[in-house]
Design a protein around this motif. Sequence first.
Motif, PDB file in Angstrom:
ATOM      1  N   GLN A 176      11.902  38.044  91.230  1.00  0.00           N
ATOM      2  CA  GLN A 176      11.174  39.139  90.582  1.00  0.00           C
ATOM      3  C   GLN A 176      11.606  39.322  89.126  1.00  0.00           C
ATOM      4  N   GLU A 212      11.055  40.322  99.447  1.00  0.00           N
ATOM      5  CA  GLU A 212      11.187  41.495  98.595  1.00  0.00           C
ATOM      6  C   GLU A 212       9.841  41.778  97.965  1.00  0.00           C
ATOM      7  N   PHE A 251      21.548  51.338  96.176  1.00  0.00           N
ATOM      8  CA  PHE A 251      21.528  49.941  95.741  1.00  0.00           C
ATOM      9  C   PHE A 251      21.700  49.967  94.227  1.00  0.00           C
ATOM     10  N   PHE A 253      20.284  48.236  92.070  1.00  0.00           N
ATOM     11  CA  PHE A 253      19.049  47.908  91.343  1.00  0.00           C
ATOM     12  C   PHE A 253      17.945  48.937  91.507  1.00  0.00           C
ATOM     13  N   GLY A 289      15.304  48.260 103.030  1.00  0.00           N
ATOM     14  CA  GLY A 289      15.856  49.031 101.922  1.00  0.00           C
ATOM     15  C   GLY A 289      14.873  49.030 100.772  1.00  0.00           C
ATOM     16  N   SER A 290      14.880  50.115  99.995  1.00  0.00           N
ATOM     17  CA  SER A 290      13.883  50.206  98.921  1.00  0.00           C
ATOM     18  C   SER A 290      14.332  51.225  97.886  1.00  0.00           C
ATOM     19  N   ALA A 312      10.580  48.952  94.476  1.00  0.00           N
ATOM     20  CA  ALA A 312      10.914  47.647  95.059  1.00  0.00           C
ATOM     21  C   ALA A 312      11.436  47.858  96.469  1.00  0.00           C
ATOM     22  N   GLY A 314      13.283  45.490 100.004  1.00  0.00           N
ATOM     23  CA  GLY A 314      13.786  44.225 100.551  1.00  0.00           C
ATOM     24  C   GLY A 314      13.850  44.316 102.061  1.00  0.00           C
TER      25      GLY A 314
HETATM   26  C1  2NL Z   1      17.855  45.436 101.715  1.00  0.00           C
HETATM   27  C2  2NL Z   1      17.656  46.024 100.396  1.00  0.00           C
HETATM   28  C3  2NL Z   1      16.357  45.870  98.467  1.00  0.00           C
HETATM   29  C4  2NL Z   1      15.381  45.583  96.330  1.00  0.00           C
HETATM   30  C5  2NL Z   1      15.869  45.050  97.493  1.00  0.00           C
HETATM   31  C6  2NL Z   1      14.773  44.926  94.044  1.00  0.00           C
HETATM   32  C7  2NL Z   1      14.362  43.879  93.254  1.00  0.00           C
HETATM   33  C8  2NL Z   1      14.210  44.107  91.909  1.00  0.00           C
HETATM   34  C9  2NL Z   1      14.408  45.333  91.391  1.00  0.00           C
HETATM   35  C10 2NL Z   1      14.803  46.319  92.225  1.00  0.00           C
HETATM   36 CL1  2NL Z   1      13.737  42.832  90.900  1.00  0.00          CL
HETATM   37  N1  2NL Z   1      14.989  46.129  93.513  1.00  0.00           N
HETATM   38  N2  2NL Z   1      14.922  44.707  95.365  1.00  0.00           N
HETATM   39  C11 2NL Z   1      15.347  46.952  96.165  1.00  0.00           C
HETATM   40  C12 2NL Z   1      15.857  47.774  97.163  1.00  0.00           C
HETATM   41  C13 2NL Z   1      16.348  47.237  98.329  1.00  0.00           C
HETATM   42  O1  2NL Z   1      16.829  45.276  99.599  1.00  0.00           O
HETATM   43  O2  2NL Z   1      18.503  46.037 102.528  1.00  0.00           O
HETATM   44  N3  2NL Z   1      17.283  44.302 101.976  1.00  0.00           N
HETATM   45  C14 2NL Z   1      17.390  43.635 103.222  1.00  0.00           C
END
Ligand code: 2NL
Length: 362
Positions: A176, A212, A251, A253, A289-290, A312, A314
């Motif tokens: 991304q 994602e 998170f 990000f 997650g988000s 976002a 994932g």
């Molecule tokens: C989880 C959590 C997450 C994201 C992934 C993301 C990507 C960009 C910017 C911001 Cl480029 N966020 N991805 C955001 C929140 C959660 O994954 O537990 N995944 C299994």
Amino acid sequence: MLDFDQVISAIEGAETLEALEALRIQYLGKAGEITGLMKRLGGMSPEERREMGPLFNGYQRDANAAITARKDTLETAALDARLAAETIDLSLPAPATPCGAVHPVSQVMDELAEVFADLGFAVATGPEIEDDWHNFTALNMPESHPARAMHDTFYFPDRNDDGREMLLRTHTSPVQIRSMIQQGAPIRIIAPGRVYRSDSDATHTPMFHQIEGLVIDKGIHLGHLKWTLEAFLKAFFERDDIVLRLRPSYFPFTEPSIEVDVGYSSQGGRRVVGGSGDAPGHAWMEVLGSGMVNRHVIAAGGIDPDEWQGFAFGIGVDRLAMLKYGMDDLRAFFDGDVRWLSHYGFSALDVPTLSGGVGTPA
Ligand code: 2NL
């Protein structure tokens, strides 16, 4: 003295290749009778040899020729007999062609791509070997950030030409980041693929699958996130009674960060998604997650965070597949056992659709 006419008629009358071979050994083998005559020539006087030499040589030549001819005849007859016996019955059903099956992870990936395509998302892909800037730094995880250690990263021994550390991506987020840099805002993509973490037990494999999602546009807020995730989960699980619970989380990000649970009940030992987790006999289960994309991440993607916002999320694809299709051990996903695949796999001829699998019981 040798009766040569009888030798020839014995050869011509041999009924089988084995009988013919026995005759060859008897006359032309090392201790054979014609071979013996040839040996005797050595002990003869020149006159005798001049007389007997051509005769014995003729025996040898003619016996050899007779054996070759008889062998040819017997072999041709054997082949003709086989061809006559081995007829092909064209009315028999054709033997089944061995056929592979679509792995549940591939099936779920296809289903996710279809659900999100309906919501207007494009599929983006990128390299599995990444540098630490795209995997960590751009995602608001600077070098000393503790979350880097949490990812149990596989590093390569050498740095790339820009002096960056190289690694196996720990999530698909770098895809991304690359999309933001390459295409700019607005963005609506999902990034499915393999990710790697040095982790291995009943619920973790060193390679697993993630998807994602990223939306960047003007005026994007949490409401868009919640609606999108709800629409996605309803379509994916093919049920209208999906209830979400949003919990605050962290998170690096995203800010704010949100973990999403779905309500489920256990039916016959299987988790069935649907209903509120607070309803009797129900519980909550975390599925993804988000959050709203952290402004530092938007800026790292070369986009002005004062002008553009986004959300976002994932999701672990393997866990999602287990949940939808009822597998209970993650490790079996990657054992490569065809019996497991023929049990849980999907027909290679299926068009990937939401209703293609066994689905959740009603
Ligand atoms: C989880 C959590 C997450 C994201 C992934 C993301 C990507 C960009 C910017 C911001 Cl480029 N966020 N991805 C955001 C929140 C959660 O994954 O537990 N995944 C299994």
